[in-house]
Design an enzyme around this catalytic site. Structure first.
Site, PDB file in Angstrom:
ATOM      1  CE1 TYR A  91      -0.071   1.759   4.414  1.00 54.86           C
ATOM      2  CE2 TYR A  91       0.685  -0.520   4.537  1.00 54.86           C
ATOM      3  CZ  TYR A  91       0.550   0.740   5.105  1.00 54.86           C
ATOM      4  OH  TYR A  91       1.045   0.978   6.361  1.00 54.86           O
ATOM      5  N   GLY A 237     -11.142   7.673  26.535  1.00 54.26           N
ATOM      6  CA  GLY A 237     -10.662   6.449  27.162  1.00 54.26           C
ATOM      7  C   GLY A 237     -11.344   5.208  26.630  1.00 54.26           C
ATOM      8  CG  ASP A 266      -3.861  -1.283  14.894  1.00 53.37           C
ATOM      9  OD1 ASP A 266      -5.041  -1.684  14.862  1.00 53.37           O
ATOM     10  OD2 ASP A 266      -3.270  -0.812  13.907  1.00 53.37           O
TER      11      ASP A 266
END
Length: 318
Positions: A91, A237, A266
């Site tokens: 990509y 959060g 991630d």
């Protein structure tokens, strides 16, 4: 230092070659992918976990360099498969003058797409019975050919029956699916196998076509049988729900220097899993997920310099 008994974690997905820069000009080469980002940060935060990464690479030099880099980060690559005839996906990121990024992908014939057709697939999946948890994302499922999606789900079903926990982040990306209904159908099947869901309201709202609240999302996933639901809320959060609690976990100090939100989710997942691997409470897991994500978004790119994660490792006392 406190001695912990670390749980074994395997992460399944795809890593791509990244080109960053203007077309037909100087471009930097990196690698990235949602599940690989999580595996790398998990390894940095909790090196003793030595997370295993499951994917398929080619036999080309790009594949060899990526695997070596992962091993240097402490990731267990013994379950990485190879395909003699395929290459990693690619990509490109282009940065406009106003700072906006655009992406181009070449992944329809990548080595990882043929995961379930690899000659080592059955052996690798059988070996996961020795692990405590397998983590994957909706992207891990979306890139597979239609018939292979069910093959992967069947393998996860067997592992779940053997006592292996399944953790899932939908990471919904519209371009990887034939349409919303197609994605909803397969992601629901994946969620019904999950013990832990690590999701964001933005992804689910994009998928379901509505502004879904954290509470409604939690109810939806718990109705699928997910026992522990964690909803990532960005600057607010996270919120977690188990059989007894619905608890918000604030980020603490507000980040005022947001540079790049790439890999925020991630890295949250990595911080969460690092704490989970040592038996921390869900509240503590969310706290460390927040902590790592807050650090990552203050740097450019998905993978930040290692020194910026070491202090979090020391704070966690891992």
């Amino acid at each position: 230092m406190t001695t912990f008994s670390y749980k074994k974690i395997a992460i399944l997905g795809e890593c791509m070659i990244e080109l960053s820069g203007q077309p037909f000009s100087t471009q930097e080469q990196r690698f990235g992918g949602d599940t690989l980002n999580t595996a790398l940060y998990l390894s940095r935060l909790a090196p003793e976990v030595h997370p295993a990464y499951i994917t398929v690479l080619g036999v080309d030099n790009y594949s060899k360099h990526m695997k070596t880099a992962w091993e240097d980060e402490g990731i267990d690559c013994s379950l990485v498969m190879t395909n003699q005839d395929k290459l990693p996906a690619l990509y490109a990121i282009e940065l406009a003058a106003d700072g906006e990024r655009s992406f181009q992908y070449w992944r329809n014939d990548s080595a990882a797409r043929y995961l379930c057709q690899n000659e080592r697939y059955s052996c690798v999946m059988n070996s996961l019975a020795m692990f405590d948890l397998v983590y994957l994302s909706g992207i891990s499922l979306a890139i597979l050919p239609e018939e292979d999606k069910q093959t992967l789900l069947d393998s996860l079903h067997v592992l779940k029956a053997q006592g292996v926990k399944i953790a899932v982040d939908s990471n919904y990306r519209p371009r990887l699916w034939a349409g919303k209904e197609h994605a909803i159908q397969w992601l629901e099947k994946l969620y019904r196998l999950a013990d832990i869901a690590l999701v964001t309201c933005d992804d689910e709202a994009l998928l379901l076509g509505e502004n879904i609240s954290p509470e409604a999302l939690t109810t939806r996933l718990r109705n699928f049988g997910v026992s522990e639901v964690i909803v990532k809320l960005g600057k607010d959060g996270a919120m977690f729900s188990d059989s007894e609690h619905n608890v918000a976990v604030a980020t603490g100090n507000v980040v005022t220097n947001v540079v790049d939100t790439t890999a925020a989710g991630d890295s949250f997942n990595a911080g969460f899993l690092a704490a989970w691997a040592t038996g921390r409470t869900l509240k503590e897991c969310c706290h460390w997920g927040n902590k790592l994500a807050a650090e990552v978004i203050q740097h450019k790119g998905a993978i930040i310099p290692a020194e910026n994660t070491r202090y979090i490792n020391s704070m966690m006392n891992l």
